[in-house]
Design an enzyme around this catalytic site. Structure first.
Site, mmCIF file in Angstrom:
data_model
loop_
_atom_site.group_PDB
_atom_site.id
_atom_site.type_symbol
_atom_site.label_atom_id
_atom_site.label_comp_id
_atom_site.label_asym_id
_atom_site.label_seq_id
_atom_site.Cartn_x
_atom_site.Cartn_y
_atom_site.Cartn_z
ATOM 1 C CD GLU A 163 0.162 1.124 3.172
ATOM 2 O OE1 GLU A 163 -0.225 2.194 2.667
ATOM 3 O OE2 GLU A 163 0.934 1.054 4.140
ATOM 4 C CE LYS A 218 4.400 0.871 2.599
ATOM 5 N NZ LYS A 218 3.591 2.073 2.495
ATOM 6 C CB CYS A 274 4.741 3.794 6.992
ATOM 7 S SG CYS A 274 3.223 2.866 6.745
#
Length: 460
Positions: A163, A218, A274
């Site tokens: 994501e 990512k 994150c």
């Protein structure tokens, strides 16, 4: 190509819930079930009052309201959902390890492994398993090994589909993504997932790669974004001692098309689930392959971010005559950024902790973060007892009351509503001189000086 009729997502958190809601909205012919062990969280997703959803994201309530009960379901019955699914998204937490080898840097994959073992135990038909959680490169290899060696001799195809959501704009990011990245080895499985996204995402924005490129992309994307924040924050300190203005410097360099203007706003530091976690993971991976110089390079991004938070707190102490003992500091904002109730790694937590070490008292106002979450964040640090945290920190749901009798105000989240307050009224009810420390470069210094505030903004 395998037709996908039913999708299960394990994990009803900040990624799983919104992602599945948008996929359900865009694919009304696919039945989607989001499952989680946390019964309270599932109950909140099923609440008839859409303002009580467990995650606040602008626009999410409308999408859930449209799809829920039609083709979007939330459940604690994980095994049934696994058994019936054609495709299973794994969207569980992958926190930084707090124990053993890799403590403080490596990703803790225990929840991922538990998911894999449960899928292997329950599945009686072939499944496509999609990594949605942010994972270290080569995790798919471990997933495949567990699924193939502990299952019921059915076939599992592993895909990586990281994501790239920004909290606060997650719905917009899902509805109009910069790109969708899908990594895998089996072309048929890859195409099955491509078709789901193709119902609303233009084909040129859907990128397919091998598994390892997708997993690493990512981590690298978040590392590059965090690097920009730490870079401009490093310059903000230089600006303060040279008389330059970091906003003017950022604007000047951002006009260069090779650099661009995004993520060049100086602040008290980045937070969220994150950036720090993924960079630490990148550092650990580099070290595990003996790439010490690579690890040192990326670790400096974290060091700079931590420095910015402590520097901000120290500036408050220095300005308040080198002591905040017994003084009341009002915190406007606790979430790590506006338009979310997520507080993970929020700068406010660490600024508060530093000030509390100096025996300050803190009054917090945040429009979306609950009282229990604020205390939980402080208690999790283990710096002081829960009783001490509740004695030194008050949480008030009215910003004017939060600022009343304050010696200083610290702006820790860039909520737009802070710009609309009657600051003259706030000033009149504070101790004088009244200080404002703008950690998000949100407020207009000239207006605050006119009211009478002593105003500080990072990088000026």
């Amino acid at each position: 190509m395998k037709k996908i009729n039913k999708i299960t997502c394990i994990g009803a958190g900040y990624v799983g819930g919104p992602t599945m809601a948008v996929i359900a909205q865009k694919n009304p012919n696919i039945e989607i079930t989001v499952v989680d062990l946390n019964a309270d969280r599932i109950a909140a997703w099923n609440n008839s009052d859409l303002s009580k959803l467990p995650i606040y994201e602008p626009g999410l309530d409308k999408i859930v309201g449209e799809a829920r009960g039609r083709n979007l379901f939330f459940s604690t019955d994980i095994e049934t959902a696994i058994d019936q699914a054609d495709m299973i998204f794994i969207s569980v937490n992958t926190p930084t390890k707090t124990y053993g080898k890799g403590k403080g840097q490596a990703a803790d994959l225990k929840f991922i492994e538990l998911c894999a073992r449960q899928i292997a135990k329950v599945a009686t038909t072939d499944k496509i398993v999609v990594e949605k959680s942010t994972l270290p490169v080569r995790t798919a290899e471990a997933l495949k090994s567990i699924l193939d060696n502990t299952g019921n001799h059915v076939n599992f195809d592993i895909l990586s589909n990281p994501e790239f959501l920004a909290e606060g704009t997650a719905v917009a990011d899902l509805q109009n993504p910069d790109r969708v990245l899908i990594g895998g080895e089996n072309e048929e499985a890859i195409q099955a997932l491509v078709e789901i996204y193709a119902s609303w995402v233009p084909s040129e924005k859907i990128i397919t790669t091998n598994l390892w490129s997708s997993e690493l992309s990512k981590l690298v994307a978040n590392a590059f974004l965090a690097q920009r924040v730490s870079s401009i924050n490093a310059i903000s300190e230089l600006c303060e001692v040279t008389g330059a203005d970091v906003s003017e410097v950022a604007h000047a360099i951002g006009m260069d098309s090779r650099i661009g203007s995004k993520f060049l706003k100086a602040s008290v530091g980045f937070g969220g689930s994150c950036f720090q976690k993924d960079i630490l993971n990148l550092v650990y991976i580099a070290k595990s392959y003996g790439l010490q110089e690579v690890a040192d390079y990326w670790e400096q991004v974290i060091i700079m971010n931590d420095h910015q938070k402590i520097r901000f707190a120290d500036y408050i102490i220095k300005t308040l005559y080198n002591t905040v003992n017994g003084k009341n500091i009002a915190f406007l904002g606790w979430a790590f950024k506006k338009d979310t109730n997520d507080t993970r790694e929020s700068a406010a937590i660490y600024v508060a902790d530093h000030l509390l070490d100096e025996q300050a008292t803190i009054t917090v106002y945040d429009p979306k973060v609950s009282v229990s979450q604020i205390y939980a964040d402080l208690d999790a640090l283990g710096t002081r007892t829960a009783e001490e945290n509740r004695r030194l920190v008050r949480v008030i749901n009215d910003p004017y009351l939060a600022c009343q009798d304050a010696h200083a105000i610290a702006v820790l989240t860039e909520w737009d509503e802070f710009k609309t307050y009657d600051w003259k009224q706030i000033y009149e009810n504070m101790y004088k001189p009244a200080f404002v420390f703008d950690g998000r470069k949100l407020l207009d210094e000239k207006k605050f000086n006119e009211v009478g505030f002593q105003f500080y903004s990072i990088g000026q």
